[in-house]
Design an enzyme around this catalytic site. Structure first.
Site, PDB file in Angstrom:
ATOM      1  CG  ASN A  68      -0.079   0.098   2.471  1.00  0.00           C
ATOM      2  OD1 ASN A  68       0.587   1.146   3.222  1.00  0.00           O
ATOM      3  ND2 ASN A  68      -0.366  -0.693   2.983  1.00  0.00           N
ATOM      4  CG  PHE A  93      -2.144   6.195  13.253  1.00  0.00           C
ATOM      5  CD1 PHE A  93      -2.677   7.239  12.458  1.00  0.00           C
ATOM      6  CD2 PHE A  93      -2.249   6.118  14.247  1.00  0.00           C
ATOM      7  CE1 PHE A  93      -1.926   8.191  12.868  1.00  0.00           C
ATOM      8  CE2 PHE A  93      -0.869   6.783  14.471  1.00  0.00           C
ATOM      9  CZ  PHE A  93      -1.042   7.843  13.828  1.00  0.00           C
ATOM     10  CG  ASP A 124      -7.154  -4.475   6.708  1.00  0.00           C
ATOM     11  OD1 ASP A 124      -6.830  -4.252   7.339  1.00  0.00           O
ATOM     12  OD2 ASP A 124      -7.929  -3.348   5.826  1.00  0.00           O
ATOM     13  CE  LYS A 160       7.549 -12.616 -13.909  1.00  0.00           C
ATOM     14  NZ  LYS A 160       8.829 -12.068 -14.497  1.00  0.00           N
TER      15      LYS A 160
HETATM   16  O1  C5P Z   1      -9.400  -1.338  10.967  1.00  0.00           O
HETATM   17  P1  C5P Z   1      -7.857  -0.014  10.969  1.00  0.00           P
HETATM   18  O2  C5P Z   1      -7.617  -1.030  10.044  1.00  0.00           O
HETATM   19  O3  C5P Z   1      -8.213   0.699  10.166  1.00  0.00           O
HETATM   20  O4  C5P Z   1      -7.084   0.087  12.362  1.00  0.00           O
HETATM   21  C1  C5P Z   1      -6.706   0.026  12.105  1.00  0.00           C
HETATM   22  C2  C5P Z   1      -5.194   1.014  12.801  1.00  0.00           C
HETATM   23  O5  C5P Z   1      -5.300  -0.582  13.523  1.00  0.00           O
HETATM   24  C3  C5P Z   1      -4.178   1.558  12.874  1.00  0.00           C
HETATM   25  O6  C5P Z   1      -3.981   1.641  14.393  1.00  0.00           O
HETATM   26  C4  C5P Z   1      -3.064  -0.240  12.459  1.00  0.00           C
HETATM   27  O7  C5P Z   1      -1.802   0.523  12.497  1.00  0.00           O
HETATM   28  C5  C5P Z   1      -3.435  -1.364  13.342  1.00  0.00           C
HETATM   29  N1  C5P Z   1      -3.664  -2.068  12.116  1.00  0.00           N
HETATM   30  C6  C5P Z   1      -3.581  -3.607  13.217  1.00  0.00           C
HETATM   31  N2  C5P Z   1      -3.722  -4.415  12.387  1.00  0.00           N
HETATM   32  C7  C5P Z   1      -3.733  -4.976  11.784  1.00  0.00           C
HETATM   33  C8  C5P Z   1      -5.286  -4.165  11.227  1.00  0.00           C
HETATM   34  C9  C5P Z   1      -4.328  -2.516  11.616  1.00  0.00           C
HETATM   35  O8  C5P Z   1      -2.310  -2.937  14.162  1.00  0.00           O
HETATM   36  N3  C5P Z   1      -4.131  -5.964  10.565  1.00  0.00           N
END
Ligand code: C5P
Length: 397
Positions: A205, A318, A274, A284
């Site tokens: 990302n 965040f 996510d 590959k």
């Molecule tokens: O739910 P979302 O991804 O928007 O949440 C964002 C927050 O959760 C951020 O602080 C991010 O660093 C943390 N986060 C995390 N692990 C994940 C997804 C998000 O620590 N898998």
């Protein structure tokens, strides 16, 4: 952390150098040991002997100094310093430091030292406002240098405007200020995570890691013990910060869990993927098909995992959003049981992801604060100030 006791006072060739004698005196009154190093041209404005008289130490100005190298060499001098204070810092001195030059004793010592660098600029207002100077200052700040001033007012050249060196008292107060985060242990995640598809491709990302790095840098500057767990980024490790590099969300989780014990604060600034590909192709993947489906599975939520630990630190999350900023952030604050959430718009030009600047909406149970758009270092400072307030109010509750 207590104020620095061994201060290397770097004197550039600005007329404000006469104030540096007073500055050296004030620092000594505070109990600091001061060694002055003058730039070669500063010597023409002010006598090294004057600094010698005030500091009680030989003032140095030459890289090739047989007497100096026999006693305290330039490398020893660099190691000796607990802080380097450049006052006055001229436009030329700032430019040479920004470019890593080391052609005289002062720039060599700065390059050879790991001590925090404090810069008190002094120059004509047009020189200060010039994009070259501004860029150089910004570059030094991103490497951890602290800027003291400049102040605005009447200048030696007869002009009026920003560029005056701060008064000695103001410089001493800033340098010796108690550090707001002294003794605090902070764990920060930053950057994106990369989820590999095959040996050459991955899902990533646009996070640059700058916000998390700025928080780590600022927290370290304010005396915190900082561990930074970073996804793949192109950023230098901030001064005084311990860094652990990871690639995927699962690696980041493992690193966080290995470090979380004894932490006081966990700041999750990473943009964690996510989802990851369900399978990692060993070879590959060849093209040729008209289209393809990539099957994904959910990654662990690092922040939520930490929130569920029996002994959880103060949690700062965040929320990067492209719509319904407040509502989405509020929901996350509650869902992940956070103590503070920093919500930012992403996808707006010039701020948020992959940008130098940011603006945040801070939310906590029962309150909120808007941080206007500014440099990420300043945003980090404002965020940490709010964090300290929340920590204190939690402790006194
Ligand atoms: O739910 P979302 O991804 O928007 O949440 C964002 C927050 O959760 C951020 O602080 C991010 O660093 C943390 N986060 C995390 N692990 C994940 C997804 C998000 O620590 N898998």
């Amino acid at each position: 952390m207590s104020p620095p006791q061994r201060i290397l006072l770097g004197v550039g060739a600005g007329i404000a150098a006469y104030k540096s004698l007073e500055l050296a005196r004030r620092l000594r009154e505070r109990g600091a040991e001061v060694r002055a190093v003058l730039s070669p041209r500063a010597r023409r404005l002010i006598a090294p002997l004057a600094f010698q008289a005030v500091t009680g130490q030989r003032a140095r100005f030459e890289l090739w100094d047989e007497e100096g190298e026999a006693g305290m060499s330039h490398i020893e001098l660099a190691r000796w310093a607990e802080a380097i204070l450049l006052a006055p810092a001229t436009a030329d001195l700032i430019a040479r430091l920004a470019h890593g030059l080391a052609d005289d004793l002062l720039t060599t010592v700065c390059l050879a030292s790991e001590a925090p660098l404090w810069i008190a600029p002094a120059m004509n207002r047009t020189m200060w406002a010039h994009p070259a100077t501004q860029n150089n200052v910004r570059l030094l700040q991103t490497r951890g240098a602290r800027l003291l001033g400049p102040a605005s007012g009447a200048q030696a050249c007869g002009e009026e405007g920003p560029g005056r060196m701060l008064e000695p008292d103001e410089i001493v107060a800033a340098l010796c200020a108690p550090q707001a985060l002294a003794g605090l242990r902070l764990l920060v995640t930053a950057g994106p995570t990369f989820e590999d598809i095959d040996p050459v491709r991955f899902i990533g990302n646009r996070s640059s890691g700058r916000m998390g790095f700025a928080i780590a840098a600022e927290a370290a500057r304010q005396g915190a013990r900082v561990t930074l767990i970073s996804g793949p980024v192109a950023l230098q490790t901030p001064i005084g910060v311990r860094r652990i590099d990871v690639r995927s969300a699962r690696e980041m989780l493992a690193a966080v869990l290995a470090e979380i014990d004894d932490q006081d604060v966990f700041v999750a600034a990473a943009a964690v993927a996510d989802y990851r590909p369900r399978e990692l192709a060993e070879q590959k993947i060849k093209k040729g098909m008209a289209g393809m489906n990539l099957e994904l599975e959910a990654n662990p939520d690092i922040l939520a995992t930490v929130a569920d630990l029996p002994r959880r630190p103060f949690l700062v999350g965040f929320a990067a959003e492209t719509e319904n900023l407040r509502a989405n952030a509020m929901a996350k604050l509650a869902a992940k049981k956070l103590d503070l959430i920093a919500a930012n718009w992403v996808g707006r030009p010039g701020q948020g992801f992959d940008a130098e600047e940011n603006a945040l909406l801070l939310l906590w149970p029962g309150g909120e604060r808007e941080i206007p758009r500014m440099d990420k270092a300043e945003v980090a400072r404002a965020l940490l100030a709010t964090m300290v307030e929340r920590l204190e109010s939690r402790a006194s509750a």
